[in-house]
Every structure is written in structure tokens, then in C-alpha cells.
Design a protein around this motif. Structure first.
Motif, PDB file in Angstrom:
ATOM      1  N   ARG A  97       6.628  55.298  46.237  1.00  0.00           N
ATOM      2  CA  ARG A  97       6.975  55.706  44.880  1.00  0.00           C
ATOM      3  C   ARG A  97       7.027  54.503  43.947  1.00  0.00           C
ATOM      4  NH1 ARG A  97      11.274  60.497  45.054  1.00  0.00           N
ATOM      5  NH2 ARG A  97      10.416  60.673  42.954  1.00  0.00           N
ATOM      6  N   GLN A 107       2.282  61.129  48.379  1.00  0.00           N
ATOM      7  CA  GLN A 107       3.346  60.286  47.834  1.00  0.00           C
ATOM      8  C   GLN A 107       3.033  58.783  47.874  1.00  0.00           C
ATOM      9  OE1 GLN A 107       7.378  61.595  48.686  1.00  0.00           O
ATOM     10  NE2 GLN A 107       7.899  59.541  49.362  1.00  0.00           N
ATOM     11  N   HIS A 110       6.904  64.088  46.969  1.00  0.00           N
ATOM     12  CA  HIS A 110       7.478  63.635  45.697  1.00  0.00           C
ATOM     13  C   HIS A 110       6.694  62.427  45.197  1.00  0.00           C
ATOM     14  CE1 HIS A 110      11.701  65.639  45.982  1.00  0.00           C
ATOM     15  NE2 HIS A 110      10.698  66.470  46.172  1.00  0.00           N
ATOM     16  N   ALA A 111       5.575  62.718  44.533  1.00  0.00           N
ATOM     17  CA  ALA A 111       4.718  61.627  44.092  1.00  0.00           C
ATOM     18  C   ALA A 111       5.007  61.296  42.634  1.00  0.00           C
ATOM     19  CB  ALA A 111       3.260  62.019  44.276  1.00  0.00           C
ATOM     20  N   ASP A 112       5.058  60.001  42.315  1.00  0.00           N
ATOM     21  CA  ASP A 112       5.346  59.582  40.941  1.00  0.00           C
ATOM     22  C   ASP A 112       4.063  59.426  40.137  1.00  0.00           C
ATOM     23  OD1 ASP A 112       8.050  59.455  41.368  1.00  0.00           O
ATOM     24  OD2 ASP A 112       7.983  57.371  42.043  1.00  0.00           O
TER      25      ASP A 112
END
Ligand SMILES: NC(=O)c1ccc[n+]([C@@H]2O[C@H](COP(=O)([O-])OP(=O)(O)OC[C@H]3O[C@@H](n4cnc5c(N)ncnc54)[C@H](OP(=O)(O)O)[C@@H]3O)[C@@H](O)[C@H]2O)c1
Length: 416
Positions: free
Chosen positions: A262, A305, A331-333
Motif C-alpha cells: 500500500r 494490493q 485493499h489497493a491504494d
């Protein structure tokens, strides 16, 4: 004389469907390590509905989705189906395979008993209102992944599938080769050619994560077939050599970089500077491979991710990052400044429709795309195969297991 149950590979008359069959079964009490989750059991044959056919499975392809099914996460597929009203307390996986149409149900018109077929991994209701109104069936509210979201998949002696899941088996391939290209091949095809105007064009650089994996090997060959310039990412020199042999213009070893995962917090200037230094060093590798300062028009994503920040940063202005999975996490930014200022597209993509399955099958039949089968196991090796995939220690390319097909020179690898 008819029998209630036949052994795998045992002869039986075309059209005869026994009452029971062997299947590789996952049960909730075995959720966890894939090596332990799969077990060969005897189960009753499922019923055959209107528009459906029974296929005597010859071989089945191994894919990441049944790693997830074995783990019981992020979705407990058995609980999800029971919640929706199904009564079975087990899962029979497998979303692709090859076999012989053994019997046909009422209303079937496109295939006949005796046809050699490969099976595609999604189902939908052809009479659903959204499909009748013209929706791509892959976007229908009725669409489900066969052998993952739905049980009674390819890891069984017989499969009951909808007629439109059958595609003609490329004659030049063995059963096991035919069993393992359609899921990854059609998925990569849709990613690369299904999202106008962001489709591969001659001369377009395309960045491909996991170049030596199931999707990656297909993607390299498809990009090449359409005149694009595939640049692959891998984690070892052996995998790099493999991608080069498949037609990659060049390969980057991701182990030489450290900026994965992240993004640093916006206010953390030191960490952000370190991240930018590393991602730009990665980008320079692409320029070195291409011999010019060009960015990838398309980035084929599935790692998720760990790699999305890099994909979004390096993708060309007005280019597309197209993603079909999240192997390293969900949960990838995304730094939205690059998304809007550079007018990039982040596109989700999921398997393929009928036409896209046919298109990849034609490329394979014509010899423009090879299935890249590099490991063939026995039916009882399904747990081992999925464990290797989970551990990322599996052979390059694709894996298959033999079901009813005869057993030629087999390689079977033990997993502790
Ligand atoms: N939605 C769909 O229809 C669909 C269809 C097919 C697959 N998928 C999903 O796509 C993913 C890949 O499938 P696959 O069949 O290609 O699996 P695969 O054969 O295991 O290949 C995945 C590749 O990802 C690479 N990888 C692993 N960890 C990585 C990391 N931290 N950073 C970058 N790359 C990493 C590995 O290559 P290196 O270690 O060499 O980099 C590996 O070869 C899975 O999550 C699967 O569920 C989705």
C-alpha cells in the motif's frame, strides 16, 4: 451390463449415465490448506435440466479460484450457496476442462453426444431480463462462476453444464492441454480486447504482471498475436526466460524492487519520496526494454494490493489498468491525482462471454496461442496442485489433472 458406478477411465457406453460418480470434494470441516481440503469421494449424479448436457470429463484445469474455495475465504462458497437455498454441504470445484458430450438434455441443439468439447467457466440465465435487453451475459445479475460460486464443477467424473459452456476442442491438443487454456485465456482476452477503445493495437506496450503464470502466459501470446509489445514481470530468472521464449519483448524481476504494497500516507514525505524513487526506477526498466520513453497503454493486473499503486502510476496518460483478481490482497491504494489528471481508466474485468471464449479457442486452434501446460497430475493430486499454486511454487504456465483420460508420462510433485 450397466453399473451404478464406474472407475475413472473405465469404458462405458456413450449415452449411459451412471447413478454415481467420483468427484474431488471440499467440505467445510476441511477448509484450510488446499493440500488437505480436496478429497476424492463417491457422490450421486446431479440431475440434468433443460438445455444442459452431461460431459464425461477427460481432464480438468487447475485455477486460483479453487485455492480460495479450499481456504474457505474470502468467501465461504458452501455457506453462501446454502444461504441462497442450496441444500448441499459440499463443493465440487473446477471451472474448466475437456471431455466428451455423453448425453444431452431436453432442448439442446448446438452439441451432440460424442462431440469433443472444452468447457467454459461461467453460467447465466439466457432468458434473464437483462440479457434479453442486450446486456453482456458476464454483467447479468444471473452470472455465476461454474465450479466456484456454483458446485458440480470440472473436478468430477461427469459434469452437467449448460449447452453454451461447450466449445469445440482444438483438435491439435491433447485432453490435458485442452483442459487448461480456456479460463485464463478467455479472461486475458477480455482484459486485452474487451474494453474499447482500450484494446491492444499494433505497437502498443502492455505491462503484464505474473508473466509466467496462467493469465500472464496467455496475455503475452495474445498481445503478440495482435501486434502489441508485451513486457512481463516475474520473480525469478527461470520465469524470465520462459516469458522471453513465449514472445515477451523484455522482462522485469520484481524481486529487484522494494516498493510493494500500500502507498505511504500523503503527509509522510520521506516515505513518499522513497516510494517514488523506486517506482520510477521500475519505470526506467520498461523504457530500457522498449528502447524509448514510452509508458504501457494497458496494464494487465491481477496481483492487486501489492502492485496496483505501481500499475496506476506507470500506466500511460489515457491508458487503462484492467484488473481481474487480487492475489496479494483486496485493499489497493489509488492516488486519485494520477487517475484524473492523466485521465487513466481503472477497469474491472471478469472471465469472458461466449464470443470471447470462441475467439481464444480459435487463436489456440490456429496455433497462435499455446496452452502452456507444464504440469499434469492424477485426479487425486488436486489438493497438491492447488497447494503449489497457493505457495507460488507451481510450474510455469498452466496445470491440469487427468480425469478419465489415459495416463501418459506423468509428473507428480509431492507437497509437504
Ligand atoms: N476474474 C476472473 O475471471 C479471473 C480469471 C483468472 C484468474 N483470476 C485471478 O487472477 C489471479 C492470477 O491467476 P493465475 O491463474 O494467473 O495464477 P498463477 O498462475 O498463480 O499466476 C499468478 C502470478 O502472480 C505472480 N505474483 C504472485 N505474487 C505476486 C506479487 N506479490 N506481486 C506481483 N506478482 C505476484 C506470480 O508470478 P511471479 O512470482 O513470477 O511474479 C504468479 O505467477 C488469481 O487471483 C485468480 O483468482 C481471475
Amino acid at each position: 451390463m450397466s453399473k451404478r458406478l464406474y472407475e475413472l477411465g473405465e469404458d462405458l457406453r456413450l449415452g449411459e449415465v451412471p447413478e454415481q460418480m467420483y468427484a474431488s470434494v471440499i467440505r467445510p470441516e476441511r477448509y484450510g490448506r488446499p493440500a488437505d481440503a480436496f478429497r476424492t469421494e463417491v457422490v450421486d449424479m446431479p440431475p440434468v435440466g433443460r438445455g444442459q448436457v452431461v460431459v464425461r470429463m477427460m481432464a480438468a484445469g487447475v485455477n486460483y479460484n479453487n485455492v480460495w474455495a479450499a481456504l474457505g475465504e474470502p468467501v465461504d462458497v458452501i455457506a453462501a450457496r446454502r444461504h441462497a437455498g442450496d441444500t448441499e454441504d459440499f463443493h465440487i470445484g473446477g471451472s474448466e476442462g475437456s471431455g466428451v458430450v455423453w448425453a444431452v438434455g431436453e432442448g439442446v441443439r448446438q452439441v451432440r453426444a460424442g462431440d469433443h468439447v472444452v468447457l467454459s467457466g461461467c453460467r447465466w440465465d439466457e432468458s434473464a431480463p437483462d440479457i434479453r435487453a442486450g446486456a453482456d451475459p458476464m454483467t447479468s445479475s444471473t452470472q455465476r462462476v461454474w465450479g466456484y460460486e456454483e458446485s458440480w464443477g470440472a473436478f468430477a467424473q461427469f459434469a452437467v453444464v449448460d449447452e453454451y459452456q461447450c466449445h469445440p476442442k482444438p483438435e491439435r491438443l491433447t485432453w490435458e492441454e485442452a483442459a487448461c487454456y480456456l479460463l485464463a485465456g478467455a479472461t486475458a482476452y477480455r482484459q486485452l480486447l474487451g474494453w474499447q477503445p482500450h484494446v491492444v493495437k499494433p505497437g502498443d506496450p502492455v505491462l503484464i504482471w505474473g508473466g509466467a503464470g496462467g493469465l500472464g502466459t496467455m496475455a503475452i501470446q495474445i498481445v503478440k498475436a495482435y501486434g502489441g509489445v508485451p513486457v512481463a514481470v516475474v520473480s525469478s530468472p527461470e520465469r524470465a526466460d520462459y516469458c522471453m521464449r513465449l514472445g515477451a519483448k523484455g522482462v522485469i524481476n520484481r524481486r529487484e524492487f522494494s516498493h510493494w504494497g500500500r502507498l505511504p500516507d500523503i503527509g509522510d514525505t520521506a516515505a513518499t519520496a522513497a516510494w517514488l524513487k523506486e517506482v520510477r526506477r521500475f519505470g526506467k526498466k520498461i523504457w530500457e526494454i522498449l528502447g524509448e520513453k514510452r509508458a504501457p497503454k494497458i496494464v494487465l493486473e491481477h496481483s492487486g494490493q501489492d502492485t496496483i499503486p505501481t500499475s496506476m502510476y506507470l500506466c500511460d496518460t489515457a491508458g487503462m489498468v484492467v484488473i481481474c483478481g487480487g492475489t496479494t490482497g483486496f485493499h489497493a491504494d489509488v492516488d486519485l491525482r494520477y487517475l484524473w489528471m492523466r485521465q487513466k481508466r481503472l477497469q474491472g474485468s471478469h472471465f469472458a462471454n461466449f464470443a470471447q471464449c470462441r475467439a481464444i479457442t480459435e487463436l489456440v486452434s490456429a496455433g497462435l496461442v499455446e496452452p502452456c501446460l507444464s504440469w499434469t497430475g492424477n485426479f487425486d493430486d488436486l489438493g497438491k496442485a492447488h497447494q503449489m499454486m497457493y505457495d507460488n511454487t507451481h510450474a510455469m504456465g498452466s496445470m491440469a489433472v487427468l480425469v478419465n483420460a489415459p495416463r501418459p508420462n506423468m509428473t507428480s510433485i509431492d507437497v509437504a
